[in-house]
Design a protein around this motif. Structure first.
Motif, PDB file in Angstrom:
ATOM      1  N   UNK A  33       0.844  -1.202   0.000  1.00 41.96           N
ATOM      2  CA  UNK A  33       0.000   0.000   0.000  1.00 41.96           C
ATOM      3  C   UNK A  33       0.870   1.238   0.000  1.00 41.96           C
ATOM      4  N   UNK A  34       0.680   2.082  -1.014  1.00 40.67           N
ATOM      5  CA  UNK A  34       1.436   3.325  -1.138  1.00 40.67           C
ATOM      6  C   UNK A  34       0.601   4.469  -0.558  1.00 40.67           C
ATOM      7  N   UNK A  35       1.147   5.173   0.418  1.00 39.44           N
ATOM      8  CA  UNK A  35       0.434   6.285   1.069  1.00 39.44           C
ATOM      9  C   UNK A  35       0.873   7.616   0.483  1.00 39.44           C
ATOM     10  N   UNK A  36       2.182   7.851   0.407  1.00 40.60           N
ATOM     11  CA  UNK A  36       2.737   9.061  -0.187  1.00 40.60           C
ATOM     12  C   UNK A  36       3.756   8.669  -1.240  1.00 40.60           C
ATOM     13  N   UNK A  37       3.839   9.432  -2.310  1.00 40.19           N
ATOM     14  CA  UNK A  37       4.826   9.134  -3.351  1.00 40.19           C
ATOM     15  C   UNK A  37       5.380  10.425  -3.945  1.00 40.19           C
ATOM     16  N   UNK A  38       6.663  10.385  -4.285  1.00 42.49           N
ATOM     17  CA  UNK A  38       7.332  11.477  -4.995  1.00 42.49           C
ATOM     18  C   UNK A  38       7.096  12.836  -4.330  1.00 42.49           C
ATOM     19  N   UNK A  39       7.244  12.873  -3.003  1.00 38.35           N
ATOM     20  CA  UNK A  39       7.004  14.120  -2.266  1.00 38.35           C
ATOM     21  C   UNK A  39       8.298  14.917  -2.192  1.00 38.35           C
ATOM     22  N   UNK A  40       8.255  16.127  -2.752  1.00 40.30           N
ATOM     23  CA  UNK A  40       9.401  17.031  -2.731  1.00 40.30           C
ATOM     24  C   UNK A  40       8.952  18.371  -2.168  1.00 40.30           C
ATOM     25  N   UNK A  49      -4.462  11.994  -4.249  1.00 43.26           N
ATOM     26  CA  UNK A  49      -3.995  11.050  -5.263  1.00 43.26           C
ATOM     27  C   UNK A  49      -4.357  11.572  -6.645  1.00 43.26           C
ATOM     28  N   UNK A  50      -3.356  11.657  -7.513  1.00 48.99           N
ATOM     29  CA  UNK A  50      -3.599  12.082  -8.887  1.00 48.99           C
ATOM     30  C   UNK A  50      -3.861  10.878  -9.780  1.00 48.99           C
ATOM     31  N   UNK A  51      -3.317   9.735  -9.384  1.00 50.55           N
ATOM     32  CA  UNK A  51      -3.485   8.523 -10.186  1.00 50.55           C
ATOM     33  C   UNK A  51      -4.340   7.523  -9.415  1.00 50.55           C
ATOM     34  N   UNK A  52      -5.244   6.879 -10.109  1.00 51.51           N
ATOM     35  CA  UNK A  52      -6.137   5.909  -9.486  1.00 51.51           C
ATOM     36  C   UNK A  52      -6.203   4.653 -10.355  1.00 51.51           C
ATOM     37  N   UNK A  95      -2.430   1.054  -5.002  1.00 49.32           N
ATOM     38  CA  UNK A  95      -1.194   1.041  -5.780  1.00 49.32           C
ATOM     39  C   UNK A  95      -0.514   2.402  -5.845  1.00 49.32           C
ATOM     40  N   UNK A  96      -1.296   3.479  -5.806  1.00 46.76           N
ATOM     41  CA  UNK A  96      -0.732   4.814  -5.942  1.00 46.76           C
ATOM     42  C   UNK A  96      -0.928   5.609  -4.651  1.00 46.76           C
ATOM     43  N   UNK A  97       0.035   6.460  -4.355  1.00 49.68           N
ATOM     44  CA  UNK A  97      -0.034   7.286  -3.160  1.00 49.68           C
ATOM     45  C   UNK A  97      -0.377   8.723  -3.478  1.00 49.68           C
ATOM     46  N   UNK A  98      -0.525   9.509  -2.438  1.00 55.01           N
ATOM     47  CA  UNK A  98      -0.845  10.922  -2.592  1.00 55.01           C
ATOM     48  C   UNK A  98       0.412  11.723  -2.908  1.00 55.01           C
TER      49      UNK A  98
END
Length: 256
Positions: free
Chosen positions: A17-24, A217-220, A227-230
């Motif tokens: 489970x992805x919660x956050x992704x690519x956070x800059x 989440x931009x991707x669903x 599968x995708x995080x926020x």
């Protein structure tokens, strides 16, 4: 100017489970950052990362240019929605405990001149949050607003550079909530804090913050919703008088 806090390509995953992704993100010292987003968007996970309760699955977090250790430090304080105070201690005792643990981790007790100095510091902090006449009261004898003032004072006793607020005013009625807004802005300015606040109240986010970050989440994938995080879908600098809700960027209308 180097940012106080930096997140570089940060991911948070629990199993598959992805919660956050690519956070800059780069957060400057002295800013008041409001974090908004739907439930499950990783807002509290972001606070836990900054607090040091969790380490990112991928990516790096820097504080003053140095890698942030996965442990809570005195340079970061936190206030939750539920009053995180000790019910068996008076208001003064709650604030003294932080100093006692810091100065005497084995005994958690101070004596003599050291205790008198700690009591003076605790009384000064109670006065700062408007509880100077409630030093002998226990949490059960206090209203919700008083308990939250005590929780804020407790978080500030170690003089943190970053104060984390996790829905701190959500359980308060509107009148007390407005008073708490005045209090937290005054403390932010007087104590020269950097504040990161999670809230579901968009008006509160605009009223208090100098910057607003929206997570979503931009991707669903309907077949694999985990599968995708926020990500940070909006990152808006706020300006002008906070009670006028003045902001930079017309795209902020989508949040109201």
């Amino acid at each position: 100017m180097t940012a106080l806090l930096q997140m570089r390509d940060v991911w948070v995953e629990y199993g598959d489970r992805v919660v956050l992704e690519r956070l800059n993100l780069s957060i400057e010292a002295g800013s008041f950052v409001s974090i908004v987003g739907p439930s499950g968007a990783g807002k509290s996970s972001l606070l836990r990362l900054v607090l040091g309760q969790e380490a990112p699955t991928r990516g790096t977090i820097l504080l003053d240019g140095k890698l942030l250790a996965a442990q809570c430090g005195p340079d970061r304080g936190v206030v939750f929605q539920r009053y995180s105070v000790f019910p068996h201690l008076s208001a003064l005792g709650n604030l003294l405990l932080a100093g006692e643990f810091a100065a005497s981790p084995l005994l958690a007790r101070l004596f003599g001149a050291a205790r008198r100095r700690a009591q003076d510091d605790a009384m000064a902090m109670l006065a700062a949050v408007g509880l100077q006449d409630a030093a002998a009261l226990y949490p059960a004898q206090m209203s919700g607003g008083m308990q939250q003032r005590l929780a804020i004072a407790q978080a500030l006793m170690m003089k943190p550079r970053i104060l984390l607020l996790d829905e701190p005013f959500g359980a308060l009625d509107p009148g007390i909530r407005a008073d708490m807004h005045v209090l937290i802005r005054r403390l932010w300015q007087q104590q020269q804090l950097t504040i990161i606040m999670v809230t579901h109240d968009i008006r509160e986010a605009f009223t208090l913050g100098t910057r607003l970050i929206a997570l979503d989440k931009r991707r669903h994938d309907p077949h694999a919703p985990h599968r995708y995080g926020a990500v940070a879908t909006y990152d808006l600098p706020l300006r002008g008088k906070p009670d006028e809700l003045v902001f930079a960027g017309g795209e902020a209308q989508a949040l109201l």
